[in-house]
Design an enzyme around this catalytic site. Sequence first.
Site, PDB file in Angstrom:
ATOM      1  N   ASN A   9     -14.240 -37.580  -7.174  1.00  0.00           N
ATOM      2  CA  ASN A   9     -12.786 -37.517  -6.958  1.00  0.00           C
ATOM      3  C   ASN A   9     -12.551 -37.262  -5.473  1.00  0.00           C
ATOM      4  O   ASN A   9     -12.748 -36.162  -4.984  1.00  0.00           O
ATOM      5  CB  ASN A   9     -12.202 -36.369  -7.805  1.00  0.00           C
ATOM      6  CG  ASN A   9     -10.732 -36.130  -7.518  1.00  0.00           C
ATOM      7  OD1 ASN A   9     -10.072 -36.943  -6.845  1.00  0.00           O
ATOM      8  ND2 ASN A   9     -10.199 -35.025  -8.010  1.00  0.00           N
ATOM      9  N   LYS A  11      -9.837 -37.255  -3.817  1.00  0.00           N
ATOM     10  CA  LYS A  11      -8.555 -36.604  -3.493  1.00  0.00           C
ATOM     11  C   LYS A  11      -7.877 -37.346  -2.335  1.00  0.00           C
ATOM     12  O   LYS A  11      -8.041 -38.559  -2.226  1.00  0.00           O
ATOM     13  CB  LYS A  11      -8.787 -35.113  -3.205  1.00  0.00           C
ATOM     14  CG  LYS A  11      -9.601 -34.444  -4.325  1.00  0.00           C
ATOM     15  CD  LYS A  11      -9.686 -32.958  -4.229  1.00  0.00           C
ATOM     16  CE  LYS A  11     -10.493 -32.412  -5.401  1.00  0.00           C
ATOM     17  NZ  LYS A  11     -10.616 -30.966  -5.428  1.00  0.00           N
ATOM     18  N   HIS A  97      -5.313 -33.031 -13.264  1.00  0.00           N
ATOM     19  CA  HIS A  97      -6.111 -32.232 -12.322  1.00  0.00           C
ATOM     20  C   HIS A  97      -5.326 -30.972 -11.963  1.00  0.00           C
ATOM     21  O   HIS A  97      -4.096 -31.021 -11.837  1.00  0.00           O
ATOM     22  CB  HIS A  97      -6.417 -33.051 -11.071  1.00  0.00           C
ATOM     23  CG  HIS A  97      -7.452 -32.392 -10.212  1.00  0.00           C
ATOM     24  ND1 HIS A  97      -7.143 -31.351  -9.386  1.00  0.00           N
ATOM     25  CD2 HIS A  97      -8.787 -32.593 -10.098  1.00  0.00           C
ATOM     26  CE1 HIS A  97      -8.253 -30.941  -8.775  1.00  0.00           C
ATOM     27  NE2 HIS A  97      -9.262 -31.681  -9.190  1.00  0.00           N
ATOM     28  N   GLU A  99      -4.864 -29.490  -9.285  1.00  0.00           N
ATOM     29  CA  GLU A  99      -4.025 -29.619  -8.084  1.00  0.00           C
ATOM     30  C   GLU A  99      -2.689 -30.276  -8.434  1.00  0.00           C
ATOM     31  O   GLU A  99      -1.643 -29.910  -7.913  1.00  0.00           O
ATOM     32  CB  GLU A  99      -4.786 -30.409  -7.003  1.00  0.00           C
ATOM     33  CG  GLU A  99      -5.889 -29.564  -6.382  1.00  0.00           C
ATOM     34  CD  GLU A  99      -7.090 -30.343  -5.880  1.00  0.00           C
ATOM     35  OE1 GLU A  99      -6.990 -31.575  -5.729  1.00  0.00           O
ATOM     36  OE2 GLU A  99      -8.133 -29.705  -5.640  1.00  0.00           O
ATOM     37  N   GLU A 169     -12.754 -27.865 -15.356  1.00  0.00           N
ATOM     38  CA  GLU A 169     -12.745 -27.501 -13.942  1.00  0.00           C
ATOM     39  C   GLU A 169     -12.017 -26.169 -13.764  1.00  0.00           C
ATOM     40  O   GLU A 169     -10.782 -26.146 -13.616  1.00  0.00           O
ATOM     41  CB  GLU A 169     -12.021 -28.570 -13.118  1.00  0.00           C
ATOM     42  CG  GLU A 169     -12.694 -29.921 -13.120  1.00  0.00           C
ATOM     43  CD  GLU A 169     -12.346 -30.720 -11.870  1.00  0.00           C
ATOM     44  OE1 GLU A 169     -13.267 -31.164 -11.194  1.00  0.00           O
ATOM     45  OE2 GLU A 169     -11.156 -30.884 -11.550  1.00  0.00           O
ATOM     46  N   GLY A 175     -13.273 -26.336  -4.806  1.00  0.00           N
ATOM     47  CA  GLY A 175     -13.193 -26.288  -3.345  1.00  0.00           C
ATOM     48  C   GLY A 175     -13.466 -24.918  -2.745  1.00  0.00           C
ATOM     49  O   GLY A 175     -13.159 -24.682  -1.579  1.00  0.00           O
ATOM     50  N   SER A 215     -17.052 -27.150  -7.164  1.00  0.00           N
ATOM     51  CA  SER A 215     -18.112 -26.811  -6.206  1.00  0.00           C
ATOM     52  C   SER A 215     -19.496 -27.295  -6.647  1.00  0.00           C
ATOM     53  O   SER A 215     -20.500 -26.613  -6.427  1.00  0.00           O
ATOM     54  CB  SER A 215     -18.125 -25.294  -5.929  1.00  0.00           C
ATOM     55  OG  SER A 215     -16.910 -24.916  -5.302  1.00  0.00           O
TER      56      SER A 215
HETATM   57  P1  13P Z   1     -14.924 -29.630  -5.389  1.00  0.00           P
HETATM   58  O1  13P Z   1     -16.174 -30.318  -5.869  1.00  0.00           O
HETATM   59  O2  13P Z   1     -14.601 -29.935  -3.968  1.00  0.00           O
HETATM   60  O3  13P Z   1     -14.948 -28.172  -5.704  1.00  0.00           O
HETATM   61  O4  13P Z   1     -13.706 -30.249  -6.216  1.00  0.00           O
HETATM   62  C1  13P Z   1     -13.813 -30.340  -7.592  1.00  0.00           C
HETATM   63  C2  13P Z   1     -12.691 -31.145  -8.091  1.00  0.00           C
HETATM   64  O5  13P Z   1     -11.543 -30.742  -8.028  1.00  0.00           O
HETATM   65  C3  13P Z   1     -12.999 -32.471  -8.656  1.00  0.00           C
HETATM   66  O6  13P Z   1     -11.916 -32.995  -9.337  1.00  0.00           O
END
Ligand code: 13P
Length: 252
Positions: A9, A11, A97, A99, A169, A175, A215
Amino acid sequence: MRKKYIIGNWKMNKTNSEAKELIALFKEELSGSLNENIQVVVCPPYTSLDMANSLLDNTNIKLGAQNVHYAPNGAYTGEISISMLKDLGVEFCIVGHSERRAMFVETDKLVNLKVQEILKNKLKPVICVGETLEEREYGKYKEVVKTQIEQALKNIDSLCAQSCVIAYEPVWAIGTGKNATVEQAQEMCEFIRYVISQIYEIQVSQKVSILYGGSVNINNSKDIMSAPDIDGALIGGASLKSEFIDIVKTQI
Ligand code: 13P
């Protein structure tokens, strides 16, 4: 045996020319060596889907989108429909997601409408669920994730449910560099499978692929993906570089 998914992903990262470079690298390094037990999917921003589709044509790396609108078309300025994605060779679509839930008010109801639209069009939704740190600390994490799963799968029949991919997640692991332990991730993926078995039946829950995200990197991916209920990973930061290739190579 369930198929393993490794999904990147991206983003809101990479211009089209940067994306082109990375996709070309993934193609060169991975497309010859993948087998049918593993499915690699890249989800670049909308602006690079067309380019990625051309580059990945005739490879076994598939294309995903990071979002979609639930309506088939209409007056929704700035939004993208499922037929637009389909037209660009997209086969997977991330939904819910954290976010988007936190920053763009993507509610459980909206997630469900999107899942229905995606399945109606025969694409695979990658449904993201997960608790915040506060919810974990208050011991509410299972309850939160159970509700997210039940709401996302509302009005979805058992056949369609089997083609969904679920990504656990935990928000606190995204992140942050602080991944869930293998035990925490396995506990929740097993729990999600249990919740699905309660909505449908055990046979259905055994067919659904459940991934972990948060992560994931080259140092923890192998252990995480070897847990019995974890069928792969949804990767953010590490999918923006050649580390993604190294992670995939640990699985082939
Ligand atoms: P990270 O791997 O950067 O922690 O992000 C995970 C994520 O949100 C994948 O959708």
